[in-house]
Motif scaffolding. Sequence first.
Motif, mmCIF file in Angstrom:
data_model
loop_
_atom_site.group_PDB
_atom_site.id
_atom_site.type_symbol
_atom_site.label_atom_id
_atom_site.label_comp_id
_atom_site.label_asym_id
_atom_site.label_seq_id
_atom_site.Cartn_x
_atom_site.Cartn_y
_atom_site.Cartn_z
ATOM 1 N N MET A 1 3.523 0.719 -47.646
ATOM 2 C CA MET A 1 4.505 -0.168 -47.047
ATOM 3 C C MET A 1 5.279 0.547 -45.951
ATOM 4 N N ASN A 2 5.736 1.766 -46.236
ATOM 5 C CA ASN A 2 6.479 2.541 -45.258
ATOM 6 C C ASN A 2 5.605 2.901 -44.058
ATOM 7 N N GLU A 3 4.332 3.203 -44.323
ATOM 8 C CA GLU A 3 3.386 3.531 -43.251
ATOM 9 C C GLU A 3 3.175 2.326 -42.331
ATOM 10 N N GLU A 4 3.092 1.142 -42.915
ATOM 11 C CA GLU A 4 2.925 -0.082 -42.122
ATOM 12 C C GLU A 4 4.143 -0.317 -41.239
ATOM 13 N N ARG A 5 5.309 -0.075 -41.775
ATOM 14 C CA ARG A 5 6.538 -0.261 -40.997
ATOM 15 C C ARG A 5 6.596 0.732 -39.838
ATOM 16 N N MET A 6 6.175 1.976 -40.067
ATOM 17 C CA MET A 6 6.160 2.984 -39.000
ATOM 18 C C MET A 6 5.187 2.582 -37.899
ATOM 19 N N GLN A 7 4.011 2.086 -38.287
ATOM 20 C CA GLN A 7 3.036 1.638 -37.296
ATOM 21 C C GLN A 7 3.565 0.441 -36.512
ATOM 22 N N ALA A 8 4.227 -0.474 -37.205
ATOM 23 C CA ALA A 8 4.814 -1.640 -36.525
ATOM 24 C C ALA A 8 5.894 -1.203 -35.544
ATOM 25 N N THR A 9 6.670 -0.205 -35.914
ATOM 26 C CA THR A 9 7.725 0.302 -35.030
ATOM 27 C C THR A 9 7.124 0.957 -33.795
ATOM 28 N N GLU A 10 6.078 1.752 -33.982
ATOM 29 C CA GLU A 10 5.422 2.399 -32.846
ATOM 30 C C GLU A 10 4.785 1.366 -31.922
ATOM 31 N N GLN A 11 4.141 0.360 -32.496
ATOM 32 C CA GLN A 11 3.547 -0.712 -31.699
ATOM 33 C C GLN A 11 4.627 -1.467 -30.932
ATOM 34 N N LEU A 12 5.759 -1.728 -31.580
ATOM 35 C CA LEU A 12 6.866 -2.421 -30.942
ATOM 36 C C LEU A 12 7.402 -1.613 -29.760
ATOM 37 N N GLN A 13 7.540 -0.305 -29.923
ATOM 38 C CA GLN A 13 8.026 0.539 -28.834
ATOM 39 C C GLN A 13 7.083 0.490 -27.639
ATOM 40 N N ARG A 14 5.788 0.488 -27.885
ATOM 41 C CA ARG A 14 4.810 0.397 -26.784
ATOM 42 C C ARG A 14 4.923 -0.950 -26.076
ATOM 43 N N GLU A 15 5.062 -2.014 -26.867
ATOM 44 C CA GLU A 15 5.172 -3.350 -26.272
ATOM 45 C C GLU A 15 6.447 -3.487 -25.445
ATOM 46 N N LEU A 16 7.547 -2.962 -25.956
ATOM 47 C CA LEU A 16 8.828 -3.106 -25.256
ATOM 48 C C LEU A 16 8.857 -2.336 -23.944
ATOM 49 N N LYS A 17 8.120 -1.228 -23.865
ATOM 50 C CA LYS A 17 8.071 -0.465 -22.617
ATOM 51 C C LYS A 17 7.390 -1.246 -21.503
ATOM 52 N N SER A 18 6.406 -2.057 -21.848
ATOM 53 C CA SER A 18 5.659 -2.786 -20.827
ATOM 54 C C SER A 18 6.073 -4.256 -20.712
ATOM 55 N N LEU A 19 7.078 -4.660 -21.442
ATOM 56 C CA LEU A 19 7.486 -6.058 -21.475
ATOM 57 C C LEU A 19 8.180 -6.474 -20.179
ATOM 58 N N THR A 20 7.806 -7.636 -19.661
ATOM 59 C CA THR A 20 8.467 -8.235 -18.505
ATOM 60 C C THR A 20 8.530 -9.743 -18.717
ATOM 61 N N ALA A 21 9.366 -10.386 -17.922
ATOM 62 C CA ALA A 21 9.444 -11.844 -17.946
ATOM 63 C C ALA A 21 9.510 -12.323 -16.501
ATOM 64 N N THR A 22 8.822 -13.419 -16.229
ATOM 65 C CA THR A 22 8.823 -14.009 -14.900
ATOM 66 C C THR A 22 9.546 -15.336 -14.969
ATOM 67 N N VAL A 23 10.531 -15.505 -14.072
ATOM 68 C CA VAL A 23 11.361 -16.708 -14.060
ATOM 69 C C VAL A 23 11.459 -17.225 -12.634
ATOM 70 N N GLU A 24 11.353 -18.541 -12.510
ATOM 71 C CA GLU A 24 11.581 -19.192 -11.217
ATOM 72 C C GLU A 24 12.978 -19.789 -11.223
ATOM 73 N N HIS A 25 13.705 -19.605 -10.139
ATOM 74 C CA HIS A 25 15.047 -20.175 -10.029
ATOM 75 C C HIS A 25 14.951 -21.696 -10.121
ATOM 76 N N PRO A 26 15.955 -22.356 -10.689
ATOM 77 C CA PRO A 26 15.896 -23.819 -10.825
ATOM 78 C C PRO A 26 15.670 -24.562 -9.510
ATOM 79 N N ASN A 27 16.080 -23.980 -8.375
ATOM 80 C CA ASN A 27 15.833 -24.659 -7.104
ATOM 81 C C ASN A 27 14.432 -24.401 -6.565
ATOM 82 N N GLY A 28 13.663 -23.533 -7.237
ATOM 83 C CA GLY A 28 12.274 -23.277 -6.867
ATOM 84 C C GLY A 28 12.089 -22.374 -5.668
ATOM 85 N N LEU A 29 13.142 -21.767 -5.156
ATOM 86 C CA LEU A 29 13.034 -20.970 -3.937
ATOM 87 C C LEU A 29 12.868 -19.479 -4.183
ATOM 88 N N CYS A 30 12.915 -19.047 -5.439
ATOM 89 C CA CYS A 30 12.811 -17.622 -5.740
ATOM 90 C C CYS A 30 12.155 -17.444 -7.108
#
Length: 145
Positions: A1-30
């Motif tokens: 159980m503890n090993e699974e949590r450590m692996q999940a934490t390491e996977q989460l850290q990798r995902e968070l480093k590469s995480l981005t979000a793309t948003v368009e402004h409500p007026n559509g100009l940016c």
Amino acid sequence: MNEERMQATEQLQRELKSLTATVEHPNGLCTVTASPRGEIKALHLHPALLGQGPRAVGDVVTETVRLATNAAVQTSFNRMALALGDGMAIDVESIAGDSPFRSTWNPVVPPKSAAPEAPPERRPRRPVVEDPDEDAFFENPFGRR
């Protein structure tokens, strides 16, 4: 159980480093792609925005970057809750503050109108019920007679 949590934490850290979000402004100009730390990964401006002047460009870009950053932070909160559980996510929110979409229902602030708002209408008071009947009590459960 503890090993699974450590692996999940390491996977989460990798995902968070590469995480981005793309948003368009409500007026559509940016459109902005940003990381949770506010790093701008991509910025696309519509030519019509450039004709509105430098202040308008700055305001729209700033607001769109804020929206994209908030979306990326919210995505990171969501991923963290999936990987570590809701209890851990609640603990992190108690330390870091509410997630962006929890603290604001609509993150885009509409411009204030020049017209003054009308004062709210006052509702007329309900007549006082002099009936000792039990139904009168349930019409006014707080006992204001």
